[in-house]
Scaffold this motif. Structure first.
Motif, mmCIF file in Angstrom:
data_model
loop_
_atom_site.group_PDB
_atom_site.id
_atom_site.type_symbol
_atom_site.label_atom_id
_atom_site.label_comp_id
_atom_site.label_asym_id
_atom_site.label_seq_id
_atom_site.Cartn_x
_atom_site.Cartn_y
_atom_site.Cartn_z
ATOM 1 N N LEU A 1 0.864 -1.186 0.000
ATOM 2 C CA LEU A 1 0.000 0.000 0.000
ATOM 3 C C LEU A 1 0.895 1.229 0.000
ATOM 4 O O LEU A 1 1.841 1.313 0.795
ATOM 5 C CB LEU A 1 -0.907 -0.012 1.230
ATOM 6 C CG LEU A 1 -1.899 1.145 1.382
ATOM 7 C CD1 LEU A 1 -3.190 0.659 2.041
ATOM 8 C CD2 LEU A 1 -1.300 2.280 2.231
ATOM 9 N N GLN B 1 -8.436 -8.281 -1.100
ATOM 10 C CA GLN B 1 -9.830 -7.920 -0.813
ATOM 11 C C GLN B 1 -10.070 -7.804 0.693
ATOM 12 O O GLN B 1 -10.801 -6.923 1.147
ATOM 13 C CB GLN B 1 -10.759 -8.959 -1.420
ATOM 14 C CG GLN B 1 -10.881 -8.851 -2.946
ATOM 15 C CD GLN B 1 -11.841 -9.875 -3.517
ATOM 16 O OE1 GLN B 1 -12.244 -10.820 -2.844
ATOM 17 N NE2 GLN B 1 -12.204 -9.713 -4.787
ATOM 18 N N PHE C 1 -8.352 -4.537 1.749
ATOM 19 C CA PHE C 1 -9.051 -3.388 1.153
ATOM 20 C C PHE C 1 -10.391 -3.157 1.848
ATOM 21 O O PHE C 1 -10.792 -1.998 2.076
ATOM 22 C CB PHE C 1 -9.254 -3.632 -0.344
ATOM 23 C CG PHE C 1 -9.738 -2.416 -1.085
ATOM 24 C CD1 PHE C 1 -8.842 -1.429 -1.498
ATOM 25 C CD2 PHE C 1 -11.089 -2.239 -1.373
ATOM 26 C CE1 PHE C 1 -9.300 -0.300 -2.176
ATOM 27 C CE2 PHE C 1 -11.546 -1.118 -2.044
ATOM 28 C CZ PHE C 1 -10.643 -0.145 -2.459
ATOM 29 N N SER D 1 -11.455 0.217 3.738
ATOM 30 C CA SER D 1 -12.629 0.938 3.251
ATOM 31 C C SER D 1 -13.658 1.170 4.345
ATOM 32 O O SER D 1 -14.398 2.155 4.319
ATOM 33 C CB SER D 1 -13.273 0.169 2.082
ATOM 34 O OG SER D 1 -12.357 0.044 1.010
ATOM 35 N N MET E 1 -3.152 0.406 -3.901
ATOM 36 C CA MET E 1 -2.740 -0.874 -3.309
ATOM 37 C C MET E 1 -2.550 -1.913 -4.397
ATOM 38 O O MET E 1 -3.404 -2.066 -5.290
ATOM 39 C CB MET E 1 -3.799 -1.361 -2.312
ATOM 40 C CG MET E 1 -3.339 -2.552 -1.476
ATOM 41 S SD MET E 1 -4.527 -2.928 -0.162
ATOM 42 C CE MET E 1 -5.850 -3.650 -1.115
ATOM 43 N N ASN F 1 -7.662 5.679 -4.565
ATOM 44 C CA ASN F 1 -8.060 4.632 -3.591
ATOM 45 C C ASN F 1 -8.443 3.319 -4.290
ATOM 46 O O ASN F 1 -9.481 2.722 -4.024
ATOM 47 C CB ASN F 1 -9.220 5.118 -2.721
ATOM 48 C CG ASN F 1 -8.932 6.446 -2.066
ATOM 49 O OD1 ASN F 1 -7.804 6.711 -1.662
ATOM 50 N ND2 ASN F 1 -9.937 7.299 -1.994
ATOM 51 N N SER F 2 -7.580 2.879 -5.166
ATOM 52 C CA SER F 2 -7.875 1.685 -5.962
ATOM 53 C C SER F 2 -6.872 0.593 -5.644
ATOM 54 O O SER F 2 -5.823 0.834 -5.037
ATOM 55 C CB SER F 2 -7.828 2.029 -7.449
ATOM 56 O OG SER F 2 -6.564 2.568 -7.787
ATOM 57 N N MET F 3 -7.191 -0.603 -6.117
ATOM 58 C CA MET F 3 -6.265 -1.720 -5.921
ATOM 59 C C MET F 3 -6.167 -2.528 -7.210
ATOM 60 O O MET F 3 -7.089 -2.545 -8.036
ATOM 61 C CB MET F 3 -6.721 -2.621 -4.775
ATOM 62 C CG MET F 3 -7.874 -3.538 -5.106
ATOM 63 S SD MET F 3 -8.140 -4.784 -3.802
ATOM 64 C CE MET F 3 -9.447 -5.768 -4.566
#
Length: 637
Positions: A270, A333, A336, A340, A357, A388-390
C-alpha cells in the motif's frame, strides 16, 4: 535417605524398644511369680509328705509306696529321703524331656526354685530328711503361652499403631511434601508457589521459598518488559507501531526461504499518494494520526491469520505479508475491505485521493528483488485505475489447488501408507563443530514421482481436516525408529492444534512408555503461537514429557515476548529464537542488545537458547558472544 523415611525409621525404633522392653519386663515378672509359686509348692508338699510319713510305720516297703504314690500324683522332678547318716533310703526322679515349651526358651529364661525340705520323725528319733522339687515344665508351658499371647498383642498393637501412625505421618508431612515438590519444581525450572503450612518450622521454609519465587518472577517480568520495550524500539516504526523495514524484510525472507508456512503466499503493498502533501495539508500531528490509524487497521487485519505481518517499508509505503493466504486476490480484498470500512471514511473527506494498493503472489525461493519488482508493477497499475484503488497480479504464483477430500485421502494414506518421512538438519553448538541435536522435519511424498511437500505445504490443511494428531504421532514413531539405529538426539515438532488434543496426549504417553530408553534422546518443540494459544494444555504436556525424561522447547520464540513471563512456570529446556531477529544480526546493533538480554534472562532460569535462520557460519562467533548456546539454519546445513 529421605526425611520421611528417617522419621519412620525413628518411630519404628522407638516402638521396637518400647515393645521389647515391655515384653522383657512382663516375661521376667511372670517368671519370678511362677518361680515363687513353685518354691511355695515345694515347701508345702515336702512338709505335708514328711508329716504323713512320720505317722506311718517305717517299714521300707510302706515308705517307698507312700513316696511313689506322691510322686506319681504330684508332677515332681524328684523326691528323695536321706537317712541322718547320709544314706539314700528312697528316691524317685523324672527322666522324661521338657514338654510345652521350646528347650531354648527354658535355657534363655531359667527357673531356679529351691526344693522343699522337711524332717521325718520315727517316734522321738529322726528317721530322715525329705527333699522334693516340683517339675517346672508346667511353669515353662504357662510362661511360654503367656509370652506368645503378649507377643500377639504387641504385634496387633504395632499394626494398629502403624496404621494410625501412617495417617498421622501423612498429615504431618503433607506440608513437607509440598515444600519438597516446590524445591523439585525449582530444580526443574518451574517457579511455583505453595500455601504456607501451619507447622512453624516448615512455614518459615515455605515462606522463604515463596519469597524467592516471587522475586524471581518479578525480576523475570521486569527484565522481560525491558527487553520487550527494546524489541519494539528496534523493530517497530515509532509512528505507526508496525514492523520496521528491516524487521519486515526479515520476515519476508523467512517466508520465502523457510518451511514454517505454505510454499505460496501473498504480498500486499500500500502506498500513500502524496505523504509530503499530507504533511503540508494536515500538519505533522494530524498526518501522524492518519498514519497511526492506518497502522492499527493493517495490524488488526492479521488477527487470526498465522504469520501475517504488516510493516512500514519507507515513508508512505506499507507492506502486508500474508504467508497463510496463497491467493493474492483474497488477501487484497480482505485488507481493502478493512481499509474501506475502518480507515478511509475518516479521512477521505479531507484527502479524497489517499492510497493505491497492489497485491502479488509468491512462491518459495523466489528472489526478493523479483517479488518487489512485480509488486511495483501492481502498484503502478493500481495508480492508473484512479484514487483509492487496488490491483491484483494473479500471475502463476498461486499454490497448487486440491479439493479438501483429495487432501483428506492423501494425508490419511500418508499416515497409514508410509508416505511421511523425516529430513534431518543439524543444530550445532556455538563453535559450529559439535552437534547439539538433529532437527527432524516432516516431509510428505505427494505422488508417484517422489515429489516432497514440506510441513508448511500440507499441515495447514491437515489442521483444517483435524488430522494433525495422527500425523504428529507418526512423526514421533519415525523419530524413535531413527534413534534406535543411530546415535545422537532428535528434536521433532508438534502442531499447535495437537497439544490440546487429550486423546493424542494419552497415545503419545503410552508410546513413550514403551521406549523409556529413547526418551532422554527425544526433544519436543511447539511453535510459540501454539504455546500461548493453548498455554495450560502445553504446560501439562510439557510436565508429562519431562517426567518421562524428554526435553521440551519452544520454536520461533520472540513474537509474543510480552507473555514471556509465563515461561517461569514451564520448566523449558530450550528456546529457538525466531529467524527475524537473527538474519542480518551483524548489522543490527539493536537486535544484538535485545538478543544478549534474552540469552541472559533465559540462562538465569536454566534455558538453552538456539538461533534459527542462521545464514552463514560467519555469524556463529557473534551469536556465541551474545550468549547463544547453539544455531541452525540454511548457513549450517
Amino acid at each position: 535417605m529421605s526425611l520421611t523415611k528417617q522419621l519412620w525409621l525413628a518411630i519404628g525404633l522407638v516402638m521396637a524398644l518400647a515393645f521389647g522392653g515391655s515384653m522383657l519386663v512382663s516375661v521376667l515378672s511372670a517368671r519370678h511369680y511362677l518361680q515363687q509359686q513353685l518354691q511355695v509348692k515345694n515347701i508345702d508338699n515336702a512338709t505335708s509328705l514328711a508329716l504323713a510319713l512320720s505317722q506311718l510305720d517305717k517299714d521300707p516297703v510302706t515308705v517307698e509306696l507312700q513316696v511313689a504314690a506322691q510322686f506319681d500324683a504330684g508332677h515332681y522332678r524328684f523326691i528323695r529321703i536321706v537317712s541322718p547318716t547320709g544314706q539314700t533310703l528312697v528316691e524317685r526322679s523324672f527322666s522324661g524331656s521338657l514338654q510345652g515349651a521350646p528347650a531354648w526358651f527354658a535355657r534363655l529364661i531359667p527357673m531356679n526354685a529351691e526344693p522343699g525340705r522337711a524332717q521325718i520323725q520315727d517316734g522321738w528319733k529322726q528317721y530322715g530328711t525329705l527333699t522334693l522339687a516340683s517339675h517346672d515344665q508346667y511353669a515353662y508351658q504357662s510362661l511360654w503361652t503367656g509370652t506368645l499371647e503378649l507377643l500377639a498383642w504387641f504385634v496387633l498393637g504395632s499394626v494398629v499403631a502403624g496404621g494410625i501412625g501412617t495417617l498421622a505421618v501423612k498429615r504431618i508431612t503433607k506440608p513437607l511434601r509440598d515444600v519438597v515438590a516446590q524445591a523439585e519444581a525449582i530444580a526443574d525450572r518451574r517457579f511455583i508457589k505453595i500455601a504456607e503450612p501451619s507447622t512453624p518450622e516448615l512455614r518459615s521454609v515455605a515462606r522463604g521459598m515463596n519469597d524467592m519465587v516471587t522475586r524471581l518472577r518479578s525480576m523475570f517480568g521486569e527484565e522481560a518488559a525491558r527487553l520487550d520495550g527494546l524489541r519494539k524500539k528496534v523493530n517497530r516504526d515509532a509512528v505507526t507501531g508496525l514492523s520496521s523495514r528491516d524487521y519486515f524484510l526479515s520476515h519476508l525472507q523467512e517466508a520465502l526461504e523457510g518451511e514454517q508456512f505454505l510454499s505460496a503466499g501473498s504480498l500486499v503493498i500500500l502506498r500513500l499518494t502524496d505523504l509530503e502533501g499530507l504533511n503540508n495539508q494536515l500538519g505533522h500531528q494530524k498526518a501522524d494520526a492518519l498514519l497511526k490509524h492506518l497502522g492499527t487497521v493493517l495490524y488488526k487485519s492479521g488477527e487470526g491469520k498465522p504469520g501475517q505481518r504488516a510493516g512500514r517499508l519507507k515513508g508512505g509505503e506499507f507492506g502486508v505479508l500474508c504467508p497463510s493466504t496463497p491467493s493474492p486476490q483474497d488477501a487484497a480484498q480482505d485488507i481493502f475491505a478493512a481499509l474501506s470500512s475502518q480507515w478511509l471514511p475518516h479521512w477521505s473527506a479531507i484527502v479524497p485521493d489517499l492510497f493505491h494498493m497492489g497485491a502479488v503472489g509468491y512462491r518459495r525461493q523466489e528472489p526478493v528483488g523479483e517479488l518487489f519488482s512485480r509488486a511495483d508493477e501492481a502498484l503502478a497499475r493500481a495508480a492508473s485505475l484512479g484514487p483509492n484503488s487496488m490491483y491484483v497480479d494473479e500471475g502463476t504464483h498461486a499454490a497448487d489447488a486440491r479439493p479438501a477430500e483429495q487432501w483428506r485421502t492423501l494425508l490419511t494414506e500418508a499416515v497409514s501408507g508410509g508416505r511421511l518421512q523425516l529430513a534431518f538438519y543439524p543444530v550445532v553448538d556455538g563453535s559450529g563443530d559439535g552437534a547439539i541435536h538433529q532437527e527432524g522435519v516432516i516431509r510428505l511424498v505427494a505422488d508417484a514421482s517422489g515429489a516432497l511437500l514440506s510441513a508448511g505445504d500440507f499441515m495447514p490443511m491437515a489442521a483444517h481436516l483435524n488430522l494433525t494428531a495422527p500425523i504428529d504421532l507418526r512423526v514421533v514413531r519415525l523419530a524413535i525408529d531413527h534413534l534406535r539405529s543411530s546415535a545422537g538426539d532428535i528434536a521433532v515438532n508438534l502442531s499447535a492444534e495437537t497439544i490440546a488434543d487429550f486423546r493424542f496426549r494419552n497415545e503419545l504417553t503410552q508410546l513413550l512408555h514403551a521406549y523409556p530408553d529413547m526418551c532422554a534422546r527425544l526433544l519436543f518443540e511447539v511453535p510459540e503461537y501454539g504455546v500461548f494459544r493453548a498455554f495450560d494444555a502445553f504446560k501439562e504436556l510439557a510436565h508429562t514429557l519431562q517426567q518421562l525424561g524428554c526435553r521440551v522447547g519452544i520454536e520461533y520464540f520472540g513474537q509474543r515476548f510480552t507473555e514471556g513471563n509465563k515461561l517461569a512456570d514451564l520448566g523449558l529446556d530450550y528456546i529457538k529464537v525466531h529467524p527475524s531477529y537473527v538474519r542480518g544480526i551483524g548489522d543490527n546493533l539493536g537486535n544484538q542488545e535485545f538478543l544478549r538480554g534474552l540469552c541472559n534472562i533465559a540462562h538465569a532460569i536454566g534455558i538453552q537458547v538456539i538461533a534459527l535462520g542462521v545464514e552463514s557460519r560467519d555469524d556463529l562467533p557473534l551469536l556465541a558472544s551474545l550468549g547463544f548456546d547453539g544455531a541452525t539454519g540454511p548457513g549450517i546445513r
